[in-house]
Structure formats: C-alpha cells, structure tokens
Design an enzyme around this catalytic site. Sequence first.
Site, short mmCIF file in Angstrom:
data_model
loop_
_atom_site.label_atom_id
_atom_site.label_comp_id
_atom_site.label_asym_id
_atom_site.label_seq_id
_atom_site.Cartn_x
_atom_site.Cartn_y
_atom_site.Cartn_z
CD GLU A 32 -2.52 1.28 2.28
OE1 GLU A 32 -3.32 2.29 2.80
OE2 GLU A 32 -2.55 0.28 3.25
CG ASP A 43 -3.95 8.14 7.46
OD1 ASP A 43 -4.26 6.84 7.65
OD2 ASP A 43 -3.86 8.82 6.40
CE1 TYR A 148 -7.56 -1.28 6.72
CE2 TYR A 148 -6.58 -0.38 4.69
CZ TYR A 148 -6.68 -0.49 6.16
OH TYR A 148 -5.55 0.16 6.83
#
Length: 240
Positions: A32, A43, A148
Amino acid sequence: MKLLMPYITGGVVPGWTAYLSAFEHAGADLIEVGLPFSDPTVDGPTIQESSDAALARGTTPASVLEDLAKVRIDIPLIASTYANLALRPGFGDALTAAGVTGLIVPDLPLDELAGLDVPGVQVSLLASPATPDDRLAEIGRRSQGFVYAISVMGTTGERDRLAPSAAALAARLKQVTDLPVLLGFGISTPEQAAEAAAVADGVIVGAAVMRRILDGAGPAEVGAFVASLRAALSLVALVR
C-alpha cells in the site's frame, strides 16, 4: 497462504522506493502506497507525521506516481488517498500509467462510489466494526481485490494488542464475500499479525512500518521487520 500488505507514505524520505523492493524481497504480497495528504482524517499520529514529512519535501501525488513508474516491482501496488484527490479527472489514468492496480479511498462513501472513474484499477472498500449488516453485505459485493477490515473504531496507529472487535468483524465479512479479508489499523507486531491472520485472510501493517522509517531505519532494517511479519503469517498458515 495469509496475505501481507505493508504500507509506506510515498515520498516520505529521499530514495523511498528502495523500501518497496525491500518489502517485496521480505515476502510482502501487496504494497500500500499512501499519497501524502494535508488532512488525512482516518490516519493517526504516525501516518500524519509521515504525510507532513513528505509534503515538506515537496512531494505531490503526481511525483509519487512518477517515482512508481520508474521502479520494477512484481507484486501489486495499491494506492491509498482521499476522495478530494481520487475524484479528480484523469486520476485513474495516472494510476494506471504508474503501474498501480488497486486503490483505497477511506473517506469515499459507498453511495458515491459511482463517481470514481478509475477503469482498470480495483477499488477495495473498507468495513468497520460498526458497519450494519446490510451495508456490510453491499461492501462485500462491491469491493474489488480484497476487503479492508478496520479492526477498531478510530484512526490508524500502533497498539499494544489486537482489538477484540477484529475477530467478530472478520467473521461477519467472511459470511458475505469470497474476497480476501485483510485486517488493518493497529497491527504492530508479528504476534498481533499472527493473531489477526488466524481470523482473517491477511493483514495490513502501516504505522509500525512508518515509525521505523521516520526513526531513520533503512530499507534493510525495515525489510527485516516485514520479514518477521511474513514468518509469523506463514506459521499461522501451516498450523491451519
């Protein structure tokens, strides 16, 4: 076989693409590559720090893709970015020209997926422990490449243990899709990777990789860490 996808923020340090080769040689199945973004909402501190470092060096999404186009990596490269960039005209063509075959856009709602124009690029969708069953089933149907699975509600980052919600989410997803289910968010050690892989098809490791790079570890040292993750996953596959 359990899948391993390490993460790197593109352009975080000079010569950053050397880490890609190190990951591949260490046994990664996919990589990734994060396109640095000024407001990375999902994040945590480590990935935010890496994005800030890349941006401070003058890195742009275009420069990351230009770097990727110059390297030879024989495993899939999966770009990750935010909708503000991914929805721009020509983005899909730029990914393809760089050799990128997959895309993750964590802030793109499922209902707006049709607006993403990336022909030839597989778009992998995210699911969280809070995703309702009906929406989880739709994610399972519409995701490409893999799903994911976010192991914990919150942002990315290193954690001292795997969240209990990870196993339940992986089990729910495996009931609604035949795609590989990869667990991410907080997997920081080989032991945690093995625990995650026991309930899923593989793992995504980001902050633990980037912490080492930000602290000055070179490709060989970070590659050794990725190799330790690979070894842990291989043991899980043998046991199962």
